[in-house]
Write a protein that holds these residues in place. Structure first.
Motif, mmCIF file in Angstrom:
data_model
loop_
_atom_site.group_PDB
_atom_site.id
_atom_site.type_symbol
_atom_site.label_atom_id
_atom_site.label_comp_id
_atom_site.label_asym_id
_atom_site.label_seq_id
_atom_site.Cartn_x
_atom_site.Cartn_y
_atom_site.Cartn_z
ATOM 1 N N LYS A 170 19.316 43.728 31.700
ATOM 2 C CA LYS A 170 19.992 43.030 30.874
ATOM 3 C C LYS A 170 21.587 43.116 30.590
ATOM 4 O O LYS A 170 22.437 42.218 30.810
ATOM 5 C CB LYS A 170 19.229 42.581 29.637
ATOM 6 C CG LYS A 170 19.158 43.678 29.009
ATOM 7 C CD LYS A 170 18.358 43.418 27.666
ATOM 8 C CE LYS A 170 18.228 44.792 26.782
ATOM 9 N NZ LYS A 170 17.109 44.533 25.545
ATOM 10 N N GLN A 207 11.204 36.934 32.035
ATOM 11 C CA GLN A 207 10.399 38.356 32.302
ATOM 12 C C GLN A 207 10.419 38.607 33.771
ATOM 13 O O GLN A 207 10.542 39.812 33.998
ATOM 14 C CB GLN A 207 9.274 38.355 31.823
ATOM 15 C CG GLN A 207 8.942 38.150 30.231
ATOM 16 C CD GLN A 207 7.542 38.214 29.807
ATOM 17 O OE1 GLN A 207 6.641 37.662 30.558
ATOM 18 N NE2 GLN A 207 7.370 38.475 28.717
ATOM 19 N N ASN A 232 19.487 33.074 28.678
ATOM 20 C CA ASN A 232 18.076 33.828 28.278
ATOM 21 C C ASN A 232 17.708 34.328 29.580
ATOM 22 O O ASN A 232 17.774 33.564 30.697
ATOM 23 C CB ASN A 232 17.102 32.639 27.974
ATOM 24 C CG ASN A 232 16.033 33.077 27.161
ATOM 25 O OD1 ASN A 232 15.829 34.378 26.945
ATOM 26 N ND2 ASN A 232 14.866 32.450 27.049
ATOM 27 N N SER A 269 16.112 39.389 25.114
ATOM 28 C CA SER A 269 16.340 38.801 26.794
ATOM 29 C C SER A 269 17.542 37.912 26.396
ATOM 30 O O SER A 269 17.536 36.801 27.045
ATOM 31 C CB SER A 269 15.304 38.257 27.005
ATOM 32 O OG SER A 269 14.720 37.060 26.110
#
Length: 96
Positions: free
Chosen positions: A58, A52, A49, A79
């Protein structure tokens, strides 16, 4: 390299598992790559994961992790990164 059919199969398997690692502000580090490689050897399929506050892209983070751990990227969605690498000693998943 995984085929489309194999990726679909692995996405289905990964749906129920929980993320093993979180990528935070520090981004992808050498320690994270080593831990990812160890987790892939034990489990073959893992979720990671991205928080933020992670400043890395990513897709770049997924590529860096996959290259460092000699793994295949199954999917990058939202995410979440899903990685697969066939275990040498602890094979559990039989690909179609």
């Amino acid at each position: 390299m995984l085929t489309g059919k194999q990726k679909r199969f692995l996405r289905k398997k990964a749906h129920t598992i929980k993320p093993v690692f979180q990528i935070g502000k520090a981004g992808v580090t050498a320690n994270l790559i080593k831990q990812t490689a160890d987790a892939l050897e034990a489990r073959e399929l893992i979720k990671i994961n991205m928080l933020q506050n992670c400043l890395e892209d990513k897709n770049e983070a997924a590529a860096e992790l996959a290259a460092g751990a000699s793994a295949d990227i199954v999917q990058v969605i939202g995410s979440t990164i899903i990685l697969y690498r066939e275990s040498e000693e602890n094979k559990q998943i039989e690909l179609p």
